[in-house]
Write a protein that holds these residues in place. Structure first.
Motif, PDB file in Angstrom:
ATOM      1  N   LYS A 202      34.947  19.943  55.170  1.00  0.00           N
ATOM      2  CA  LYS A 202      36.171  20.352  54.185  1.00  0.00           C
ATOM      3  C   LYS A 202      35.816  20.423  52.808  1.00  0.00           C
ATOM      4  N   SER A 203      34.557  19.602  52.444  1.00  0.00           N
ATOM      5  CA  SER A 203      33.770  20.099  51.095  1.00  0.00           C
ATOM      6  C   SER A 203      33.343  21.272  51.048  1.00  0.00           C
ATOM      7  N   THR A 204      32.561  21.987  51.892  1.00  0.00           N
ATOM      8  CA  THR A 204      32.080  23.258  51.911  1.00  0.00           C
ATOM      9  C   THR A 204      33.041  24.157  51.781  1.00  0.00           C
ATOM     10  N   PHE A 205      34.100  24.145  52.567  1.00  0.00           N
ATOM     11  CA  PHE A 205      35.245  24.862  52.837  1.00  0.00           C
ATOM     12  C   PHE A 205      35.868  25.060  51.348  1.00  0.00           C
ATOM     13  N   ILE A 206      36.165  23.725  50.659  1.00  0.00           N
ATOM     14  CA  ILE A 206      36.829  23.874  49.185  1.00  0.00           C
ATOM     15  C   ILE A 206      36.096  24.327  48.418  1.00  0.00           C
ATOM     16  N   GLU A 207      34.654  24.297  48.565  1.00  0.00           N
ATOM     17  CA  GLU A 207      33.688  24.867  47.317  1.00  0.00           C
ATOM     18  C   GLU A 207      33.771  26.352  47.438  1.00  0.00           C
ATOM     19  N   ALA A 208      33.604  26.940  48.934  1.00  0.00           N
ATOM     20  CA  ALA A 208      33.597  28.317  48.972  1.00  0.00           C
ATOM     21  C   ALA A 208      34.820  28.972  48.577  1.00  0.00           C
ATOM     22  N   PHE A 209      35.981  28.324  49.089  1.00  0.00           N
ATOM     23  CA  PHE A 209      37.254  29.146  48.943  1.00  0.00           C
ATOM     24  C   PHE A 209      37.807  29.062  47.369  1.00  0.00           C
ATOM     25  N   GLY A 210      37.302  27.860  46.798  1.00  0.00           N
ATOM     26  CA  GLY A 210      37.594  27.660  45.431  1.00  0.00           C
ATOM     27  C   GLY A 210      36.958  28.595  44.487  1.00  0.00           C
ATOM     28  N   THR A 211      35.675  28.699  44.885  1.00  0.00           N
ATOM     29  CA  THR A 211      34.856  29.714  44.312  1.00  0.00           C
ATOM     30  C   THR A 211      35.215  31.130  44.325  1.00  0.00           C
ATOM     31  N   MET A 212      35.757  31.602  45.415  1.00  0.00           N
ATOM     32  CA  MET A 212      36.202  32.929  45.857  1.00  0.00           C
ATOM     33  C   MET A 212      37.364  32.940  44.697  1.00  0.00           C
TER      34      MET A 212
ATOM     35  N   LEU B  82      30.442  28.143  55.559  1.00  0.00           N
ATOM     36  CA  LEU B  82      28.968  28.293  55.074  1.00  0.00           C
ATOM     37  C   LEU B  82      28.630  29.706  54.872  1.00  0.00           C
ATOM     38  N   TYR B  83      29.123  30.719  55.460  1.00  0.00           N
ATOM     39  CA  TYR B  83      28.759  32.073  55.437  1.00  0.00           C
ATOM     40  C   TYR B  83      29.856  32.900  54.838  1.00  0.00           C
ATOM     41  N   LYS B  84      30.958  32.030  54.174  1.00  0.00           N
ATOM     42  CA  LYS B  84      32.004  32.593  53.430  1.00  0.00           C
ATOM     43  C   LYS B  84      32.772  33.565  54.051  1.00  0.00           C
ATOM     44  N   GLU B  85      32.960  33.606  55.314  1.00  0.00           N
ATOM     45  CA  GLU B  85      33.829  34.334  56.235  1.00  0.00           C
ATOM     46  C   GLU B  85      35.123  33.955  56.611  1.00  0.00           C
ATOM     47  N   GLY B  86      36.021  34.757  56.594  1.00  0.00           N
ATOM     48  CA  GLY B  86      37.545  34.050  56.770  1.00  0.00           C
ATOM     49  C   GLY B  86      38.264  33.710  55.659  1.00  0.00           C
ATOM     50  N   LEU B  87      37.573  33.662  54.582  1.00  0.00           N
ATOM     51  CA  LEU B  87      38.202  33.123  53.493  1.00  0.00           C
ATOM     52  C   LEU B  87      39.241  33.796  52.830  1.00  0.00           C
ATOM     53  N   ARG B  88      39.020  35.136  52.537  1.00  0.00           N
ATOM     54  CA  ARG B  88      39.806  36.236  51.904  1.00  0.00           C
ATOM     55  C   ARG B  88      41.122  36.486  52.880  1.00  0.00           C
TER      56      ARG B  88
END
Lengths: 334, 334
Positions: free
Chosen positions: B68-78, B242-248
């Protein structure tokens, strides 16, 4: 000849001797909302408490059309013929609106009510929604004191009644049909996770193959859920209430469940937790009942709702003001 | 230099100008249980109410280890890089026991907190369990008034926090892993039926194929459940935080959801229902808080519990007696 009002002592004796007329009167007393009936009912239950807790309590749910009545009639009759004493109760919170819908028509259980070992009680057709929980639990206690060793509690597969019944029984059965997916659409969320067993009913004739496929589907899914009872994997099987098939097998499952959970301690643990939860649920119910039936609150609430919806007032400040008014009113009343 | 206490007017202006120090102080005010802070907090929110309700509110759950944390960090940053303003809150009822476990360590979101458009608020480490609901909802309102247009509410995948968060957000994401069955064992019952989307995280390298298989399994199951949102089929997909895939792709799903439910009216309908439900939940919470924190009740309850468990007293008569004592005490207090 008019029935005369029995004394508590007479009722106690009548229930203990399984005089079904007296048992019926005692349940009517429990169902009454009148204060003096309530007091008498509580004293009666108090006296009978040492003779309660002796049955296996089985909850049965399923959408309309799943064949609950036919199942209960066939299953109950079989148990009576095996020498068991079977009480059938119904929980139907909607009956306060519809005037009683399940078990309301006693003739649906023609065969079962002719059994000397059966007692069928339709759901009361009125009364406060909040009272359903108390009435059903106390009716169970009366039936146990009268010597019934199997109690079947029927409930409709919609609304909030399933969770309520799950919290008062030892074993919970979901009666389902083939094509589970479509059928479950209309059911309460999370219902699968309340069940100790899922029986696909109407598994006869051409439908039997499809029923077995549905069993396989449910079986695959069931590992995705936490079991409703510690140490018991949900049983998925078929039956035909109409042709009286699969009923004895199902009773054996319940006996296995009972032995296993009594041995592990899960049975008694749940019963204790249920009693404690009932205490706290009953406190909450009383707190809310008193608040929401208070005339001043009844007058204020719609206004507050409007204010909050329109964004004129924050929820927290609205509730704080209501609480002040409520408690000031209480003091004034006394 | 000691911080001086800001006036309500100064706080209002500071929040509206998105001064993050002032926003933080306003949230601290909302989180306080002190009566005078409460009053000030309510007045502040009251003033800010016209500027609230403007964000998309997204709840995110998943068992520990789901990322969750990694996801929120990557998703939020994007989202920040796309020009959005993102607030991250955490709901963790267990933090009252453990002293704060999720988002407690701000350093976990190193990248995100460096974004000028992000605001990360760890869950408060103390306070009454019942206050979590109010605090989170009011913190959301403050963030909206400060101009954040995306609010992410993180919750742990156990206990009662999921239902609470589902009731305060527009969109609810379940972050999951491959081998869904095993992983779900530890999760709250009915969690699948709360979700508008299920993302299988860590879908990278050798794990990607298994992730796609898990998607297929969830997809087969999802038709067995009622959708959490009228007219929206739960979306099941993969991502790698982790690899910032699928977020967009996931953000596009949320945009589709938002457009579709706003057009159908489901969006506004849920928001209105949430406000109304909050009002009633808050009333119930206050009634219980007052009862269970009453010194006489605190003294009586353990004894009553024992009596009921031992079968010395019926639940109903025990509760009736408690209510009498409680209301008599209230009158005496005043």
């Amino acid at each position: 000849l008019r029935r005369r009002t029995l004394s508590i002592e007479e009722m106690e004796r009548g229930v203990r001797e399984n005089n079904r007329t007296v048992l019926g009167q005692a349940i009517t007393l429990v169902e009454s909302n009148a204060w003096k009936h309530q007091e008498k009912a509580q004293e009666l239950i108090q006296r009978l408490l040492p003779h309660t807790g002796t049955s296996i309590r089985i909850g049965i749910t399923g959408v309309p059309g799943a064949g609950k009545s036919t199942f209960i009639e066939a299953f109950g009759t079989m148990l009576c013929e095996m020498g068991h004493r079977v009480a059938v109760l119904a929980v139907d919170p909607s009956s306060t609106l519809t005037g009683g819908s399940i078990l309301g028509d006693k003739t649906r259980m023609e065969q079962l009510i002719q059994q000397p070992n059966a007692f069928v009680r339709p759901s009361p057709s009125g009364g406060a929604l909040g009272g359903v929980n108390r009435r059903t639990r106390e009716t169970m206690l009366l039936c146990e004191a009268a010597g019934y060793d199997v109690i079947l509690v029927e409930t409709v597969g919609v609304g909030q009644s399933e969770g309520m019944v799950r919290d008062m029984v030892d074993f919970f059965l979901l009666l389902s049909l083939t094509g589970a997916g479509d059928e479950l659409q209309g059911m309460k969320r999370g219902i699968l996770e309340l069940a100790d067993a899922i029986l696909i009913n109407k598994a006869d004739g051409e439908n039997k193959l499809r029923a077995l496929q549905t069993v396989s589907l449910y079986g695959q899914m069931s590992h995705l859920f936490q079991p409703a009872t510690d140490g018991w994997d949900v049983y998925v099987g078929i039956c035909s209430a109409l042709y009286k098939e699969g009923l004895r097998e199902f009773w054996n499952i319940i006996r296995q469940f009972s032995e296993l959970t009594r041995a592990s301690g899960a049975f008694g643990k749940r019963r204790n937790a249920q009693k404690r939860d009932w205490l706290y649920a009953s406190i909450r119910e009383q707190l809310e009942l008193r608040f929401f039936s208070n005339p001043l609150m009844k007058e204020q609430l719609p206004l507050v709702e409007q204010n909050v919806a329109a964004g004129h007032q924050t929820v927290t400040s609205a509730v704080m003001r209501l609480m002040k008014q409520y408690e000031a009113g209480k003091v004034q009343d006394s």
